[in-house]
Scaffold this motif. Structure first.
Motif, mmCIF file in Angstrom:
data_model
loop_
_atom_site.group_PDB
_atom_site.id
_atom_site.type_symbol
_atom_site.label_atom_id
_atom_site.label_comp_id
_atom_site.label_asym_id
_atom_site.label_seq_id
_atom_site.Cartn_x
_atom_site.Cartn_y
_atom_site.Cartn_z
ATOM 1 N N GLU A 288 39.776 42.219 34.665
ATOM 2 C CA GLU A 288 39.197 41.936 35.984
ATOM 3 C C GLU A 288 40.308 41.909 37.036
ATOM 4 O O GLU A 288 41.354 41.308 36.829
ATOM 5 C CB GLU A 288 38.462 40.583 35.930
ATOM 6 N N ASN A 293 37.483 35.563 38.032
ATOM 7 C CA ASN A 293 38.005 35.928 36.710
ATOM 8 C C ASN A 293 39.193 36.876 36.790
ATOM 9 O O ASN A 293 39.524 37.551 35.806
ATOM 10 C CB ASN A 293 36.903 36.557 35.859
ATOM 11 N N LYS A 294 39.839 36.910 37.932
ATOM 12 C CA LYS A 294 40.965 37.820 38.126
ATOM 13 C C LYS A 294 42.029 37.618 37.050
ATOM 14 O O LYS A 294 42.451 36.493 36.791
ATOM 15 C CB LYS A 294 41.585 37.564 39.507
#
Length: 631
Positions: A288, A293-294
């Motif tokens: 991601e 949710n990086k």
RNA sequence: GGGCCCGUGGCCAAGCCAGGAUAAAGGCGUCGGCCUUCGGAGCCGAAGAUCCUGGGUUCAAAUCCCAGCGGGCCCGCCA
């Protein structure tokens, strides 16, 4: 033969009769609502009426006339009652047949032909940072009964317990003990697992509300996953201490395992790495690049029909700090269960269990474990985990699980506390008027399995001692322990798994009515008859039964394999418990009305008592209830 | 917002997935009986039910379908 076989014969003969009349239909048989009407019935006439536009009563009459009763040797007659076709046993013939079947088969009685499978059952699955509570006990008891049942039927069963030693719960305890210097020694009177549960309840919030400590926790998880460092060694020792305590509790309830699978070993065995690679190959994972949710490795699930309407269907497998999530590890673990991964766990003997079997555990220094993978992997988990379990199931499909394999999340509702009981154990008055209070390890609001066992034991011990004042202390304790364990097991397994159990202490200590002690009492009083009669009996030629109680008991005994056959399709273990109680009820009514030992010994009744004991005993084996000849 | 489960006498609960017979086990509690015969942790009897509500399907619905109500749960870089 028993009821199951006779229903099959009836079905076959009815089908033949229907076909001889030129019709084609699936034939179903059932039990009539009351025995006045008959013993086995079919409503096939109504189905034919619908399909062919004939009158049910008339077609039923034709079918009855076409049935060859000579082939159905144990039956007395068949008749058409308003379109229902009812078969009636010849009570004497059926009784002789059932009794001889039971007496000759003994411990095998109740089995029926199956397609043998290799089945892995995972249950208990408590985090190794707290004692088993009544919720995890429900899980363990259901799993244990499933395992006993499937083994009884002849399947190859492997029972495993998954030890989540690399999750954030254990990590919080490690932060508390290792960095915040909370002593490892439990205070007087507390077992280590009980103590660690208290430490967790006390420190969890503190750690999660403090940024520094939270970072430390993430570091701890990473270290535990990596292994080969001081923290991971410390954590393994900590978890092992807790697991040993948990096992002692499980053993007290007659629950045993074949293998403990440690979550850290899912990583160290390379199984996790393999699973992630596999999903990468299939193009099902991605990193991601934005949003909450990086930086996480995600599995793509938005293409799955049943997840379509979720806000965020994709699931994190690897966190942005590089550690694996529970679901991520569970997917990998599941691929091992079904033999999809070529990677193997290393295992070694760990403990000797009280049932005589040694317990294997995964361990970095062990030997390679040779497990070809199960045909069916059953995971006993509470309903709140339905979504992640579905994620696992779909991930396996994406990995290319063959259709012959089955991943079966066996879901059950949780155990909650009654307001009364919740307020008693916490001394929080405000809980008293609530109907349902959910347990919470984080809040320290739990009812431990051991505490329940102690309370029930005390009540049963007092009662047993009152009845047997001259018995030795050893005997009293042993018998009381078996009664207590069975009492709790029965109360947890008799309820439909979909129903929330609202646990109340006052109800749990009952010894009368629909309880485990009632079942064992019934078994013991039957043992007394056989003992006093002192006559060996292995078969009967004829019976002289004249009461409805004798007949009811015969029919109940005859139904055992029929009940087990249904249970094998639904895997509803409560149906076996309910049957067992019906069987006990029938025996007790028989007991009141029909003396076995009078001037001499009634051989037919003695055969009936023996058959009852065999059937009840086999049911006890499945339910994990000890067969006590005296209580 | 989406989804799952539960709802049966005062309380607990079986039956529901595979619809049937006059609509329904059992337990707790209440009331009344039964220890000079195999263990009273038992047995026998009594009272107590709009099977949450409303539609639908069907010859037939506690059971299947739809809608609603009440309760519980899930959709987290927890597990």
């Amino acid at each position: 033969m028993g009821f199951l076989e006779e229903t099959e014969k009836v079905r076959f003969e009815v089908k033949k009769a229907v076909e001889s009349l030129g019709y084609e239909v699936e034939v179903r048989v059932e039990e009539p609502p009351n025995s006045e009407l008959g013993d086995i019935a079919t409503t096939v006439a109504f189905d034919l009426a619908k399909k062919y536009g004939v009158k049910p009563i008339e077609i039923a009459e034709k079918i009855v006339n076409a049935i060859n009763l000579d082939v159905l040797e144990l039956f007395k007659n068949v008749e058409n009652v308003k379109g229902f076709i009812n078969f009636r046993f010849d009570p004497n013939k059926y009784s002789v047949s059932v009794l001889n079947e039971v007496l000759s088969k003994g411990r095998e009685y109740g089995k029926f032909p199956i397609i043998k499978k290799r089945i892995l059952i995972e249950h208990t699955n408590s985090n190794p940072n707290k004692a088993l509570h009544i919720g995890t006990l429900r899980n363990a008891v259901i799993g244990d009964v499933l395992a006993r049942f499937l083994r009884f039927l002849g399947h190859e069963v492997l029972v495993v317990n998954y030890i989540d030693d690399s999750g954030s719960q254990v990590a919080e305890n490690i932060v508390a003990h290792y960095f915040m210097k909370v002593p490892m020694e439990p205070p007087e009177g507390l077992k280590f697992d009980e103590y660690s549960g208290k430490v967790y309840a006390e420190y969890s919030d503190k750690i999660n509300k403090d940024e520094e400590l939270k970072k430390l926790k993430s570091e701890v998880v990473r270290k535990i996953e990596e292994g080969g460092n001081e923290i991971s060694e410390f954590a393994r020792k900590f978890s092992e201490e807790v697991v040993k305590c948990q096992l002692e509790t499980a053993w007290a309830f007659g629950i045993f395992y074949d293998l403990l699978n440690w979550e850290t070993d899912v990583i160290r065995s390379g199984i996790f790495e393999w699973a992630i690679k596999k999903l990468e190959e299939k193009g099902e994972v991605y990193v991601e690049s934005k949003g909450v949710n990086k930086g996480c490795l995600m599995i793509r699930l938005r293409d799955v029909e049943e997840f379509k309407n979720l806000k965020a269907p994709d699931e994190v497998l690897i966190r942005s700090d590089g550690t694996a999530t529970y679901v991520g590890k569970d997917i990998a673990y599941a691929s091992w269960k079904l033999g999809l991964t070529p990677r193997k766990f290393k295992v070694r003997n760990w403990l000797q269990q009280p049932n005589g079997k040694s317990l294997l555990t995964t361990h970095i220094d062990g030997e390679e474990h040779d497990f070809p993978g199960a045909d069916v992997a059953i995971t006993v988990v509470d309903k709140r985990q339905e979504y992640p379990q579905m994620v696992v199931k779909h991930a396996l499909k994406k990995m290319g699980m063959p259709p012959t394999k089955e991943y079966y999340p066996y879901l059950y509702e949780v155990v909650a506390l009654s307001g009364e009981t919740a307020s008693e154990i916490t001394s929080l008055e405000e809980l008293k008027n609530k109907k349902v209070v959910h347990m919470s390890g984080r809040k320290g609001l739990v009812f431990n399995a051991n505490d329940l066992l102690k309370i029930v034991f005390q009540k049963i011990y007092d009662e047993t001692k009152k009845r047997h004042p001259d018995k030795a202390e050893d005997w009293l304790r042993k018998v009381s322990m078996h009664l207590s364990a069975a009492s709790i097991r029965y109360s947890l397994v008799k309820t439909d798994k979909n129903n929330l159990i609202i646990f109340d202490v006052n109800d749990a200590v009952r010894l009368e009515g629909d309880t485990g002690p009632y079942l064992q009492y019934t078994y013991a009083r039957a043992c007394r008859i056989v003992e006093k009669a002192g006559v060996e009996i292995n078969s009967v030629d004829e019976v002289l039964f004249e009461t409805s109680e004798e007949w009811d008991l015969v029919k109940q005994i005859g139904k055992f394999s029929w009940v087990l056959n249904m249970a094998s399709e639904t895997l509803a273990m409560n149906t076996i418990a309910v049957y067992t109680r019906h069987l006990a009820d029938s025996f007790n009514s028989f007991y009141e009305k029909c003396p076995v030992i009078t001037d001499g010994v009634r051989r037919d009744r003695l055969a009936l008592v023996k058959s009852f004991l065999i059937t009840m005993g086999n049911a006890f084996d499945i339910l994990g209830i000890e067969k006590l000849s005296m209580i």
